[in-house]
Design a protein around this motif. Structure first.
Motif, PDB file in Angstrom:
ATOM      1  N   GLY A   1      57.110 -18.208 -25.102  1.00 33.74           N
ATOM      2  CA  GLY A   1      57.376 -19.271 -24.143  1.00 33.74           C
ATOM      3  C   GLY A   1      56.131 -19.847 -23.486  1.00 33.74           C
ATOM      4  N   ARG A   2      54.948 -19.299 -23.781  1.00 37.25           N
ATOM      5  CA  ARG A   2      53.695 -19.792 -23.204  1.00 37.25           C
ATOM      6  C   ARG A   2      52.937 -20.633 -24.218  1.00 37.25           C
ATOM      7  NH1 ARG A   2      49.988 -15.726 -20.442  1.00 37.25           N
ATOM      8  NH2 ARG A   2      49.155 -17.734 -19.796  1.00 37.25           N
ATOM      9  N   LEU A   3      52.146 -21.559 -23.702  1.00 36.61           N
ATOM     10  CA  LEU A   3      51.322 -22.411 -24.559  1.00 36.61           C
ATOM     11  C   LEU A   3      49.878 -21.952 -24.546  1.00 36.61           C
ATOM     12  CD1 LEU A   3      52.696 -25.926 -23.607  1.00 36.61           C
ATOM     13  CD2 LEU A   3      53.058 -24.694 -25.744  1.00 36.61           C
ATOM     14  N   TYR A   4      49.243 -22.050 -25.702  1.00 37.49           N
ATOM     15  CA  TYR A   4      47.849 -21.666 -25.866  1.00 37.49           C
ATOM     16  C   TYR A   4      47.147 -22.712 -26.728  1.00 37.49           C
ATOM     17  CZ  TYR A   4      49.767 -17.064 -24.676  1.00 37.49           C
ATOM     18  OH  TYR A   4      50.414 -16.028 -24.066  1.00 37.49           O
TER      19      TYR A   4
ATOM     20  N   ASP B   1      43.899 -12.558 -30.168  1.00 40.12           N
ATOM     21  CA  ASP B   1      44.671 -12.674 -28.937  1.00 40.12           C
ATOM     22  C   ASP B   1      44.594 -14.127 -28.491  1.00 40.12           C
ATOM     23  OD1 ASP B   1      45.011 -12.820 -25.979  1.00 40.12           O
ATOM     24  OD2 ASP B   1      45.287 -10.663 -26.184  1.00 40.12           O
ATOM     25  N   LEU B   2      45.736 -14.774 -28.333  1.00 40.61           N
ATOM     26  CA  LEU B   2      45.760 -16.201 -27.994  1.00 40.61           C
ATOM     27  C   LEU B   2      45.249 -16.475 -26.583  1.00 40.61           C
ATOM     28  CD1 LEU B   2      49.127 -17.050 -29.700  1.00 40.61           C
ATOM     29  CD2 LEU B   2      46.883 -17.984 -30.325  1.00 40.61           C
ATOM     30  N   ALA B   3      45.378 -15.518 -25.676  1.00 39.28           N
ATOM     31  CA  ALA B   3      44.930 -15.725 -24.299  1.00 39.28           C
ATOM     32  C   ALA B   3      43.416 -15.598 -24.163  1.00 39.28           C
ATOM     33  CB  ALA B   3      45.621 -14.732 -23.368  1.00 39.28           C
ATOM     34  N   THR B   4      42.803 -14.714 -24.942  1.00 33.98           N
ATOM     35  CA  THR B   4      41.378 -14.447 -24.784  1.00 33.98           C
ATOM     36  C   THR B   4      40.527 -14.907 -25.966  1.00 33.98           C
ATOM     37  OG1 THR B   4      41.469 -12.262 -25.823  1.00 33.98           O
ATOM     38  CG2 THR B   4      41.918 -12.381 -23.426  1.00 33.98           C
ATOM     39  N   GLY B   5      41.152 -15.096 -27.130  1.00 30.41           N
ATOM     40  CA  GLY B   5      40.417 -15.438 -28.339  1.00 30.41           C
ATOM     41  C   GLY B   5      39.796 -14.238 -29.024  1.00 30.41           C
ATOM     42  N   GLN B   6      39.910 -13.058 -28.429  1.00 31.97           N
ATOM     43  CA  GLN B   6      39.309 -11.846 -28.992  1.00 31.97           C
ATOM     44  C   GLN B   6      40.046 -11.414 -30.261  1.00 31.97           C
ATOM     45  OE1 GLN B   6      36.570 -10.111 -28.149  1.00 31.97           O
ATOM     46  NE2 GLN B   6      36.128 -11.557 -26.506  1.00 31.97           N
TER      47      GLN B   6
END
Length: 114
Positions: free
Chosen positions: A40-43, A76-81
Motif C-alpha cells: 500500500g506504500r509508494l516508492y 529494500d525499496l525504502a532504503t535502496g540497500q
C-alpha cells in the motif's frame, strides 16, 4: 514540508497505473525511475540494478523488496540497500507523493543513495 507545486516534483504516472506489489518503469528528466507500490506504500528507485545494467521495474515486488530479474539481487525499496547478493551497492531512492491521481517523484531534493 515540500509543496507539490515545487518545481522539483515531476509526474511519474497515474496512481491507478500501479497495482499492489507492482512496479512501473518511467523516465523523468532523462532518468530511468522505477515507481513501485508495495504493501500500500509508494516508492521510487533508480530503474537500474547496481550490479548489472538491468531494469529493476521488470522484476518481482514483494514485502517492500524488488528483485532484479537477471541475477536475483533484492533491494529494500525504502532504503535502496541490497538485501541479497550479488549486488553489494545500493540503488538511489527518491521522495514520492500523490497529488490527486498523479504520482509525483522528486529527483533533486535529498535523493538517498542507500
Amino acid at each position: 514540508m515540500t509543496s507539490t507545486t515545487d518545481t522539483h516534483w515531476r509526474r511519474a504516472c497515474a496512481a491507478a497505473d500501479l497495482g499492489d506489489e507492482a512496479a512501473l518503469g518511467v523516465e523523468i528528466d532523462g532518468e530511468p525511475i522505477c515507481v513501485v507500490r508495495s504493501g500500500g506504500r509508494l516508492y521510487a528507485v533508480r530503474d537500474e540494478c547496481s550490479h548489472a545494467d538491468v531494469q529493476l521495474s521488470e522484476g518481482e515486488v514483494e514485502n517492500g523488496l524488488i528483485e532484479c530479474w537477471l541475477h536475483g539481487s533484492q533491494f529494500d525499496l525504502a532504503t535502496g540497500q541490497p538485501t541479497s547478493l550479488p549486488a553489494i551497492d545500493p540503488v538511489p531512492t527518491y521522495p514520492v507523493t500523490i497529488d490527486g491521481d498523479d504520482v509525483l517523484v522528486d529527483l533533486h531534493t535529498n535523493p538517498k543513495r542507500g
